[in-house]
Design an enzyme around this catalytic site. Structure first.
Site, short mmCIF file in Angstrom:
data_model
loop_
_atom_site.label_atom_id
_atom_site.label_comp_id
_atom_site.label_asym_id
_atom_site.label_seq_id
_atom_site.Cartn_x
_atom_site.Cartn_y
_atom_site.Cartn_z
N GLY A 35 30.21 32.81 35.87
CA GLY A 35 31.21 33.69 35.09
C GLY A 35 32.38 32.96 34.77
O GLY A 35 32.27 31.83 34.16
N ILE A 36 33.39 33.48 34.52
CA ILE A 36 34.73 32.85 34.26
C ILE A 36 35.04 31.66 35.18
O ILE A 36 35.45 30.86 34.71
CB ILE A 36 35.86 33.98 34.56
CG1 ILE A 36 35.68 35.13 33.11
CG2 ILE A 36 37.18 33.37 34.21
CD1 ILE A 36 36.47 36.26 33.37
N ARG A 56 30.87 31.59 48.18
CA ARG A 56 30.16 32.09 49.60
C ARG A 56 28.83 31.58 49.88
O ARG A 56 28.49 30.86 50.97
CB ARG A 56 30.01 33.82 49.71
CG ARG A 56 31.13 34.52 49.85
CD ARG A 56 30.90 35.99 50.04
NE ARG A 56 32.22 36.81 50.27
CZ ARG A 56 32.12 38.15 50.33
NH1 ARG A 56 31.01 38.74 50.46
NH2 ARG A 56 33.22 38.66 50.57
N GLY A 99 36.92 37.24 43.21
CA GLY A 99 37.17 38.58 43.08
C GLY A 99 36.02 39.45 43.31
O GLY A 99 34.82 38.94 42.94
N TYR A 162 41.08 47.82 42.60
CA TYR A 162 40.87 46.74 41.96
C TYR A 162 42.29 46.52 41.17
O TYR A 162 42.85 45.38 41.19
CB TYR A 162 39.93 46.68 40.90
CG TYR A 162 39.21 45.46 40.10
CD1 TYR A 162 39.08 44.50 40.89
CD2 TYR A 162 39.67 45.35 38.77
CE1 TYR A 162 38.64 42.90 40.00
CE2 TYR A 162 39.69 44.19 38.04
CZ TYR A 162 39.06 43.15 38.65
OH TYR A 162 38.94 42.05 37.78
N ILE A 195 35.68 40.50 28.89
CA ILE A 195 34.83 39.37 28.64
C ILE A 195 33.44 39.32 28.70
O ILE A 195 32.79 39.96 29.65
CB ILE A 195 35.35 38.12 29.68
CG1 ILE A 195 36.85 38.17 29.80
CG2 ILE A 195 34.81 36.73 29.28
CD1 ILE A 195 37.63 37.73 28.39
#
Length: 256
Positions: A35-36, A56, A99, A162, A195
């Protein structure tokens, strides 16, 4: 043109100067495997930096050093930084991007779901910033960039945990700026909006249409647009920007 003049090279993400660090700088990106985060890794690699990607599973985009690390474990964070620094030298750029989400309405949100999100998104970022700042302070140069979110200041139903974790990163960045800013270290927050990622690709068409209607730009953002902002904040040219929240949200949050 004199051979001594700085040379500039442009990519689809940014323009950078060849004199920005000999052989690039040593960078760590947490959550850099997809992703980002993966787009950020690619952008920093394009700038010539040596990039270690923490995740991880330890997998990483091509060209980056993949290191297994759970940011909720302080011992793993320390060990991962040691491995990155043995390979690339002292950490000069940190992008705290890891996150998780555990979304549900507040009356249904468990203590465990709240704690997990805060421990990963906020405390994980704190652990990494604390560890990275050691070498930055010695070198009197550093860039700390936190991946926040538009909902950190805008709010979102079902995301009390969050939103809290992302809002708190603003306080962390601004406190770091006042604490270590005089040592040539900057600390900023990039706040993406909606996004295009694998997660948004599974959303129903009517949901996406609703996002388009709410966003002044009329579209979802691209991961490369977030990455370009991060890459700029990691550059020499961003040395006088610190404690800032930079939205990459198509105007959705309007700087809230």
């Amino acid at each position: 043109m004199s051979s001594d003049a700085p040379r500039h090279r442009c990519t689809r993400l940014s323009c950078v100067t060849d004199t920005e660090g000999v052989g690039g700088r040593s960078a760590v990106v947490t959550g850099g495997n997809k992703g980002i985060g993966a787009a950020i890794v690619a952008a920093l690699l394009e700038q010539g930096h040596r990039v270690a990607s923490f995740s991880r599973g330890g997998d990483a985009p091509e060209g980056a050093l993949g290191i297994a690390c759970d940011v909720t474990d302080a011992a793993q964070v320390d060990a991962a930084f040691k491995q990155a620094e043995e390979a690339h030298g002292p950490t000069e750029i940190l992008v705290a991007n890891s996150g998780v989400t555990k979304d549900t309405l507040v009356l249904r949100m468990s203590e465990a779901d709240f704690d997990l999100v805060l421990d990963t998104n906020l405390k994980g970022a704190f652990r990494c910033a604390k560890r990275a700042s050691r070498s930055m302070l010695r070198r009197r140069w550093g860039r700390i960039i936190f991946t926040g979110s538009v909902v950190g200041l805008y709010g979102s139903p079902g995301q009390v945990n969050y939103s809290a974790s992302k809002a708190a990163l603003v306080g962390v960045a601004r406190s770091l700026t006042r604490e270590i800013g005089a040592r040539g270290i900057t600390a900023n927050v990039v706040a993406p909006g909606f996004i295009e990622t694998d997660m948004t690709a599974t959303l129903a068409e009517d949901v996406v249409a609703g996002y388009h209607a709410a966003i002044p730009a009329g579209r979802l953002g691209a991961t490369r647009e977030v990455a370009a902002t991060v890459a700029f904040l990691a550059s020499e040219g961003a040395g006088y920007i610190s404690g800032a929240v930079i939205p990459v949200d198509g105007g959705l949050g309007m700087g809230h």
